[in-house]
Design a protein around this motif. Structure first.
Motif, PDB file in Angstrom:
ATOM      1  N   ASP A  16       0.988   1.035  -4.626  1.00 57.70           N
ATOM      2  CA  ASP A  16       0.209   1.354  -5.825  1.00 57.70           C
ATOM      3  C   ASP A  16      -1.277   1.254  -5.539  1.00 57.70           C
ATOM      4  OD1 ASP A  16       2.358   1.915  -7.448  1.00 57.70           O
ATOM      5  OD2 ASP A  16       2.518  -0.103  -8.270  1.00 57.70           O
ATOM      6  N   ASP A  17      -1.666   0.264  -4.750  1.00 62.68           N
ATOM      7  CA  ASP A  17      -3.070   0.094  -4.373  1.00 62.68           C
ATOM      8  C   ASP A  17      -3.538   1.259  -3.507  1.00 62.68           C
ATOM      9  OD1 ASP A  17      -5.562  -1.249  -4.160  1.00 62.68           O
ATOM     10  OD2 ASP A  17      -4.961  -2.090  -2.229  1.00 62.68           O
ATOM     11  N   VAL A  18      -2.702   1.684  -2.560  1.00 60.59           N
ATOM     12  CA  VAL A  18      -3.050   2.810  -1.686  1.00 60.59           C
ATOM     13  C   VAL A  18      -3.248   4.084  -2.501  1.00 60.59           C
ATOM     14  CG1 VAL A  18      -2.220   4.307   0.167  1.00 60.59           C
ATOM     15  CG2 VAL A  18      -1.894   1.832   0.320  1.00 60.59           C
ATOM     16  N   LEU A  19      -2.349   4.334  -3.434  1.00 63.75           N
ATOM     17  CA  LEU A  19      -2.457   5.530  -4.256  1.00 63.75           C
ATOM     18  C   LEU A  19      -3.675   5.467  -5.172  1.00 63.75           C
ATOM     19  CD1 LEU A  19       1.311   6.059  -5.174  1.00 63.75           C
ATOM     20  CD2 LEU A  19      -0.068   7.357  -3.529  1.00 63.75           C
ATOM     21  N   ASP A  20      -4.045   4.274  -5.611  1.00 58.53           N
ATOM     22  CA  ASP A  20      -5.244   4.107  -6.431  1.00 58.53           C
ATOM     23  C   ASP A  20      -6.495   4.420  -5.615  1.00 58.53           C
ATOM     24  OD1 ASP A  20      -6.701   3.106  -8.864  1.00 58.53           O
ATOM     25  OD2 ASP A  20      -7.394   1.605  -7.410  1.00 58.53           O
ATOM     26  N   ILE A  21      -6.529   3.982  -4.353  1.00 62.85           N
ATOM     27  CA  ILE A  21      -7.661   4.299  -3.482  1.00 62.85           C
ATOM     28  C   ILE A  21      -7.759   5.807  -3.269  1.00 62.85           C
ATOM     29  CG2 ILE A  21      -8.581   4.070  -1.131  1.00 62.85           C
ATOM     30  CD1 ILE A  21      -7.404   1.259  -1.060  1.00 62.85           C
ATOM     31  N   TYR A  22      -6.622   6.451  -3.053  1.00 63.61           N
ATOM     32  CA  TYR A  22      -6.605   7.902  -2.877  1.00 63.61           C
ATOM     33  C   TYR A  22      -7.215   8.602  -4.095  1.00 63.61           C
ATOM     34  CZ  TYR A  22      -4.843  12.653  -2.196  1.00 63.61           C
ATOM     35  OH  TYR A  22      -4.755  14.013  -2.046  1.00 63.61           O
ATOM     36  N   LYS A  23      -6.858   8.137  -5.285  1.00 66.63           N
ATOM     37  CA  LYS A  23      -7.393   8.745  -6.504  1.00 66.63           C
ATOM     38  C   LYS A  23      -8.886   8.490  -6.643  1.00 66.63           C
ATOM     39  CE  LYS A  23      -6.699   9.084 -11.492  1.00 66.63           C
ATOM     40  NZ  LYS A  23      -5.869   8.662 -12.664  1.00 66.63           N
ATOM     41  N   ARG A  24      -9.330   7.297  -6.274  1.00 65.39           N
ATOM     42  CA  ARG A  24     -10.760   6.994  -6.362  1.00 65.39           C
ATOM     43  C   ARG A  24     -11.574   7.877  -5.421  1.00 65.39           C
ATOM     44  NH1 ARG A  24     -11.507   1.245  -4.871  1.00 65.39           N
ATOM     45  NH2 ARG A  24      -9.269   0.829  -4.780  1.00 65.39           N
ATOM     46  N   ILE A  25     -11.026   8.198  -4.274  1.00 61.68           N
ATOM     47  CA  ILE A  25     -11.733   9.022  -3.294  1.00 61.68           C
ATOM     48  C   ILE A  25     -11.725  10.498  -3.689  1.00 61.68           C
ATOM     49  CG2 ILE A  25     -11.693   9.864  -0.905  1.00 61.68           C
ATOM     50  CD1 ILE A  25     -10.598   7.116  -0.088  1.00 61.68           C
ATOM     51  N   THR A  26     -10.562  11.001  -4.079  1.00 59.27           N
ATOM     52  CA  THR A  26     -10.413  12.437  -4.336  1.00 59.27           C
ATOM     53  C   THR A  26     -10.595  12.824  -5.790  1.00 59.27           C
ATOM     54  OG1 THR A  26      -8.023  12.293  -4.712  1.00 59.27           O
ATOM     55  CG2 THR A  26      -8.772  12.540  -2.417  1.00 59.27           C
ATOM     56  N   GLY A  27     -10.463  11.849  -6.687  1.00 52.47           N
ATOM     57  CA  GLY A  27     -10.524  12.155  -8.107  1.00 52.47           C
ATOM     58  C   GLY A  27      -9.229  12.711  -8.655  1.00 52.47           C
ATOM     59  N   LYS A  28      -8.175  12.729  -7.823  1.00 54.37           N
ATOM     60  CA  LYS A  28      -6.893  13.279  -8.238  1.00 54.37           C
ATOM     61  C   LYS A  28      -5.759  12.330  -7.875  1.00 54.37           C
ATOM     62  CE  LYS A  28      -8.476  18.005  -7.218  1.00 54.37           C
ATOM     63  NZ  LYS A  28      -8.195  19.219  -6.399  1.00 54.37           N
TER      64      LYS A  28
END
Length: 420
Positions: free
Chosen positions: A390-402
């Motif tokens: 969940d943390d990894v996916l949250d970082i991905y969203k913070r970087i890409t906005g998606k």
């Protein structure tokens, strides 16, 4: 994941993900000789923070989504257990297992069976499966009450199936917990012959970064090993612009890393105590299993947070022949962290060697949008990946906005294509 989205990725590794037993001794007992009876050092791949994967969980879906699974070989975990009244029991996850489980009396088995049938049939996209219950508004405590479940059943469902670390979830909406229980069931039935919902890579979690490095290379990424002096470089405004090592600097638009690279940008939120144990036998009362997870719910051991036991063996190629590696971990609650592990250690039987560590768990102070530092959270005491991914996916969203759309690729179809 970023490499597959046309981002040029430079990955810098400063630490070894898995340890040989000689490296384990060097870390915890420098200068001491490794007992010869443990076998060859090369036969060990000891993860310092081992975690099992849900067979149908988000991490496996990420691995399938990115095609990393072509570089990995997994083996099923033999058993999933829970502590109840001083004994460990196999965790029931289906209506049929509920009827056979010694965890519950006859009438409670029927109530639990009805609960599991409801969860197994529940479909967010099909209101007909709601059966008059709105899981978005009712609390999980109210859902348990609707099915008449007793405190012991609630305990193992909430902690051993839904994998909650404490009981705060009871007052929250029921839907997230219901989906977690459904995930447990779906993972258990994901592949033929599974006796637990978990899988683990052969040779340990050190295979994961190697697999991602290979995938990144396919998309033009660069992987740099043994950079022990790696440090983040900032411009005058405090924004990350690169990473330096051995007199050279790799320039970048942003940096992704764990808290150890950003000492002034994180805060400690808790402490975790872990014991690494080497055994010469399988875990007692687990049917001679080569690999198991045992969850000790907080109420069963008189604590505010759960305790976790992880065990793997030579069957997963992480130890020498006829050797098992067991971990006991929990959140520190007293001034005697090692003593807190006693209930978990008592389940292991005779221990050949034991190593104990206490570490602070950090989390980022900011989200990374201003300074280009996207920082992961420290590892909690759980022995599964559900909180970490969940943390990894949250970082991905913070970087890409998606959000990463894990439903855009059918897992079963992707696996079939890779096997062709």
């Amino acid at each position: 994941m970023l490499a597959t989205k046309s981002q040029h990725v430079v990955a810098i590794a400063t630490r070894i993900p898995g340890l040989l037993h000689a490296q384990l001794w060097e870390k915890f007992r420098p200068g001491q000789a490794v007992p010869k009876e443990l076998g060859a050092s090369r036969d060990y791949n000891i993860d310092l923070v081992p975690k099992f994967m849900m067979a149908n969980g988000k991490l496996v879906r990420v691995l399938i989504y990115t095609d990393v699974t072509k570089y990995l070989e997994f083996k099923a975990v033999d058993g999933s257990y829970v502590l109840n009244k001083g004994k460990i029991y196999k965790v029931p996850a289906t209506d049929m297992e509920a009827l056979r489980s010694p965890l519950m009396g006859l009438f409670e088995k029927r109530r639990a069976r009805n609960f599991f049938l409801y969860i197994q049939d529940y479909d967010e996209k099909n209101p007909a499966t709601y059966k008059g219950l709105d899981l978005r508004t009712m609390s999980m405590a109210q859902l348990y009450q609707h099915f008449g479940l007793d405190a012991q059943t609630i305990d193992f469902i909430g902690h051993a199936l839904a994998l909650h670390r404490d009981d705060r979830y009871l007052d929250q909406p029921a839907l997230p917990t219901a989906l977690k229980v459904k995930l447990y069931h779906d993972s258990l039935t994901r592949y033929d012959g599974l006796t637990s919902p978990y899988i683990y890579p052969r040779y340990g979690l050190g295979e994961l970064p190697q697999a991602f490095a290979r995938l990144s290379a396919v998309y033009g990424g660069t992987y740099m090993l043994h950079k022990s002096d790696a440090a983040v470089v900032y411009d005058e405004s405090g924004k990350a612009v690169g990473v330096s090592s051995e007199g050279e600097t790799a320039k970048c638009k942003f940096v992704v890393g764990d808290p150890s690279y950003f000492p002034n940008k994180t805060r400690a939120t808790s402490r975790v105590v872990r014991a690494i144990c080497i055994l010469s036998h399988p875990m007692p009362n687990t049917d001679n299993a080569h690999s198991v997870q045992i969850i000790l719910p907080q109420k069963q051991v008189g604590r505010h947070s759960d305790m976790y036991v992880f065990c793997c063996s030579y069957a997963h190629n992480v130890a020498a022949n006829n050797k098992w590696i067991a971990f006991v971990s929990t959140t520190v609650e007293t001034n005697s962290p090692e003593a807190e592990l006693a209930p978990g250690l008592a389940l292991l039987g005779p221990i050949d060697e034991k190593f104990v560590s206490v570490v602070d768990v950090h989390e980022p102070i900011e989200d990374g949008s201003k300074d280009g530092c996207y920082i992961s959270k420290g590892y909690d005491p759980t022995t599964h990946f559900e909180t970490t991914v969940d943390d990894v996916l949250d970082i991905y969203k913070r970087i890409t906005g998606k959000d990463l759309d894990l439903d855009s690729k059918d897992p079963r179809l992707a696996e079939q294509q890779q096997d062709m």
